[in-house]
Scaffold this active site. Structure first.
Site, short mmCIF file in Angstrom:
data_model
loop_
_atom_site.label_atom_id
_atom_site.label_comp_id
_atom_site.label_asym_id
_atom_site.label_seq_id
_atom_site.Cartn_x
_atom_site.Cartn_y
_atom_site.Cartn_z
N TYR A 172 -15.87 -13.88 105.31
CA TYR A 172 -17.26 -13.45 105.52
C TYR A 172 -18.21 -14.36 104.74
CZ TYR A 172 -21.49 -10.68 104.92
OH TYR A 172 -22.80 -10.28 104.88
N THR A 226 -25.84 -14.06 102.27
CA THR A 226 -25.24 -12.99 101.45
C THR A 226 -24.88 -13.47 100.05
OG1 THR A 226 -23.27 -11.59 101.25
CG2 THR A 226 -23.00 -13.60 102.48
N1 UFG Z 1 -17.42 1.61 96.48
C1 UFG Z 1 -16.69 2.70 96.04
N2 UFG Z 1 -16.35 3.63 96.98
C2 UFG Z 1 -16.69 3.54 98.30
C3 UFG Z 1 -17.44 2.41 98.72
C4 UFG Z 1 -17.78 1.47 97.78
O1 UFG Z 1 -16.36 2.84 94.86
O2 UFG Z 1 -16.33 4.43 99.08
C5 UFG Z 1 -17.84 0.61 95.48
C6 UFG Z 1 -17.33 -0.78 95.80
O3 UFG Z 1 -16.09 -0.98 95.20
C7 UFG Z 1 -18.43 -1.64 95.20
C8 UFG Z 1 -19.69 -0.80 95.33
O4 UFG Z 1 -19.24 0.53 95.53
O5 UFG Z 1 -18.20 -1.85 93.86
C9 UFG Z 1 -20.57 -1.20 96.50
O6 UFG Z 1 -19.75 -1.29 97.66
P1 UFG Z 1 -20.35 -1.47 99.12
O7 UFG Z 1 -19.18 -1.41 100.06
O8 UFG Z 1 -21.46 -0.49 99.31
O9 UFG Z 1 -20.99 -2.90 99.09
P2 UFG Z 1 -20.31 -4.31 98.70
O10 UFG Z 1 -20.82 -4.65 97.33
O11 UFG Z 1 -18.87 -4.35 98.87
O12 UFG Z 1 -20.85 -5.24 99.86
C10 UFG Z 1 -22.09 -5.82 99.85
C11 UFG Z 1 -22.50 -6.12 101.30
C12 UFG Z 1 -21.59 -7.15 101.87
C13 UFG Z 1 -21.60 -8.37 100.97
C14 UFG Z 1 -21.19 -7.99 99.59
C15 UFG Z 1 -21.24 -9.17 98.67
O13 UFG Z 1 -22.43 -4.94 102.07
O14 UFG Z 1 -22.06 -7.49 103.15
O15 UFG Z 1 -22.06 -7.00 99.09
O16 UFG Z 1 -20.13 -9.14 97.83
F1 UFG Z 1 -20.75 -9.31 101.40
#
Ligand code: UFG
Length: 325
Positions: A140, A116
């Site tokens: 994680y 990741t």
């Molecule tokens: N976001 C929102 N609203 C939501 C969900 C997400 O604004 O309801 C934002 C988050 O703050 C982030 C972006 O959208 O900026 C993407 O969020 P996700 O939850 O879709 O994905 P992440 O970037 O948090 O997570 C991904 C992978 C993880 C990994 C991570 C690395 O799903 O497994 O990237 O930092 F660890």
């Protein structure tokens, strides 16, 4: 090749099973079904079992004359990993170690690992290449980094060769719409927005508008799940050709802000979404974008579905099919 797909009933694993079948391989899904779905396994053999169950693991590795193992069975919620790190170290680290030891017992020495972007922590620069310092800021990311370290040691000591693929934001679904993302609870941006469009959620939240980015919302590198599976097939060929162990960053190289993704979802679905502002989510870096030149160059991988509208369209196709009208 006979490929054991550990976690083949999950989101990415189920697409991998389909991709292996399409490429003429023989996938064998090994999944506990704790978070996976049996009906997501579209073909090949299926065995329900735990990674930590050495007897069941040894039996499946031998019965199916497995040539290589792909490992998708991880817990993936960053926030939860901060609240309950033990769960992440026990599963993502401890159970993976048991899987590797099972492989050694069975004499299998090809392994493809789902790593990741979270191993890098708060980026010092973007796009993030493989030389970027690794300072994970949650359990994680740390658990995945530790497995990468173990894989280096296992190669040197036991000749177990591996390819680590460091995913950025896996998204989208199979264009046929028969498999897709089904997390419970769902926390990822695109499926959350699509659930609002489908009327299954009242609203979505933007976690922070005060980031140092062009529109103030976080920027992420969304990679289509089919492109991600294609990278696994390239890695499998690499190991088959006796390529050395390697680790690659895997994104499509384009960053999209939360607001850009919201606009894409509105364009694709034709729905105006109800969106609320919410505080920043702990542990979210402002920008995460991959420099994937190395995997393009060394494994000959090229992403095919890089437009955000294509990624959202395929995810929407799946979401619509599974939602009763
Ligand atoms: N976001 C929102 N609203 C939501 C969900 C997400 O604004 O309801 C934002 C988050 O703050 C982030 C972006 O959208 O900026 C993407 O969020 P996700 O939850 O879709 O994905 P992440 O970037 O948090 O997570 C991904 C992978 C993880 C990994 C991570 C690395 O799903 O497994 O990237 O930092 F660890």
């Amino acid at each position: 090749m006979n490929v054991l797909v550990v976690g083949g009933a999950g989101y990415i694993g189920s697409h991998m099973v389909q991709a292996l079948l399409d490429a003429g391989h023989a996938p064998v899904t090994y999944d506990s079904l704790v978070t996976g779905h049996r009906d997501a396994v579209v073909g090949g053999a299926f065995v329900q079992g735990e990674m930590a169950d050495a007897v069941a693991l040894d039996a499946v590795l031998r019965a199916h004359a497995i040539d290589a193992v792909m490992h998708f069975a991880s817990f993936i919620q960053v926030g939860e990993s901060v609240q309950d790190p033990g769960k992440y170290y026990r599963n993502n680290l401890g159970c993976t170690l048991q899987l590797l030891d099972g492989m050694l017992r069975a004499g299998i020495r090809r392994f493809i690992f789902s790593s990741t972007a979270a191993i890098f922590g708060e980026p010092e620069y973007v796009p993030i290449d493989e030389k970027h310092p690794q300072r994970p800021i949650n359990a994680y990311g740390a658990s995945k980094q530790m497995v990468e370290r173990i894989l280096g040691d296992y190669d040197r000591a036991y000749g177990l060769r591996s390819v680590c693929l460091r995913y950025f934001n896996a998204a989208g679904a199979h264009p046929r719409g028969h498999i897709g993302e089904r997390h419970e609870p769902e926390t990822h941006l695109i499926p959350v927005l699509l659930q609002v469009a489908a009327g299954r959620r009242a609203h979505a939240s933007i976690f922070g508008r005060d980031y140092d980015t062009p529109d103030g919302t976080c920027v992420r590198d969304y990679i289509h799940v089919l492109d991600l599976c294609q990278a696994h097939l390239c890695a499998l060929e690499w190991l088959q050709r006796d390529g050395p162990s390697a680790a690659f960053n895997l994104g499509n190289g384009n960053g999209f802000s939360v607001l850009e993704v919201i606009r894409a979802v509105e364009r694709v679905t034709g729905c105006a979404l109800t969106i609320m502002d919410a505080p920043r989510r702990a542990g979210d870096p402002a920008r995460l974008v991959a420099d994937s030149r190395r995997i393009r160059c060394e494994l000959g991988w090229t992403p095919r579905f890089t437009a955000i509208d294509t990624i959202v369209r395929d995810a929407w196709n799946f979401e619509r099919r599974r939602t009763p009208p």
